[in-house]
Design a protein around this motif. Structure first.
Motif, short mmCIF file in Angstrom:
data_model
loop_
_atom_site.label_atom_id
_atom_site.label_comp_id
_atom_site.label_asym_id
_atom_site.label_seq_id
_atom_site.Cartn_x
_atom_site.Cartn_y
_atom_site.Cartn_z
N GLN A 1 0.93 -1.12 0.00
CA GLN A 1 0.15 0.02 0.08
C GLN A 1 1.04 1.15 0.13
O GLN A 1 2.11 0.99 0.26
CB GLN A 1 -0.93 0.02 1.19
CG GLN A 1 -0.19 0.13 2.39
CD GLN A 1 -1.26 0.38 3.64
OE1 GLN A 1 -2.31 0.44 3.47
NE2 GLN A 1 -0.62 -0.09 4.86
N ALA B 1 -4.32 3.06 -2.06
CA ALA B 1 -3.84 2.03 -3.28
C ALA B 1 -2.92 2.95 -4.01
O ALA B 1 -2.97 4.19 -4.10
CB ALA B 1 -4.85 1.63 -4.14
N THR C 1 4.07 1.84 -4.21
CA THR C 1 3.91 1.54 -2.68
C THR C 1 4.93 2.13 -1.90
O THR C 1 5.82 2.83 -2.46
CB THR C 1 4.18 -0.13 -2.51
OG1 THR C 1 5.33 -0.40 -3.26
CG2 THR C 1 3.02 -0.80 -3.27
#
Length: 106
Positions: free
Chosen positions: A27, A72, A95
């Motif tokens: 994430q 996201a 991420t």
């Protein structure tokens, strides 16, 4: 089941340090500060908008102007609204942790 209270429904406390155990491998963490003339702006409404401009989430900045969103990967806009003014920052994230300060002005 325990009754819900205002504190149990509130957003997590906005702090500079990531909470222990935060997983940043799958994430994105978008965090930063709301600033007016380089001074932190506490109590600003900080909104996360997706690539189409659609509202996704909102938090209130800490007294130190700190905010954080877990997202996201993608393209995001962070918009801050406060008594000191408004401003926004656009960013593309994968991420990991992404720092962005949002300057506000009238």
């Amino acid at each position: 089941m325990a009754p819900l209270t205002a504190s149990s429904c509130a957003a997590p406390e906005q702090t500079v340090e990531l909470p222990e155990g935060t997983n940043t491998t799958d994430q994105a963490v978008v965090q930063g500060r709301v600033l007016a003339d380089a001074a932190p702006v506490g109590g600003a409404f900080v909104r996360l908008l997706d690539a189409t401009g659609e509202f996704t989430a909102e938090v209130v900045s800490s007294p130190e102007g700190v905010f954080r969103f877990y997202t996201a990967p993608g393209t995001w806009t962070v918009r801050a609204l406060s008594r000191a003014g408004s401003g926004q920052a656009d960013l593309a994230v994968t991420t990991g942790v992404f720092e962005v300060d949002v300057p506000v002005a009238r």
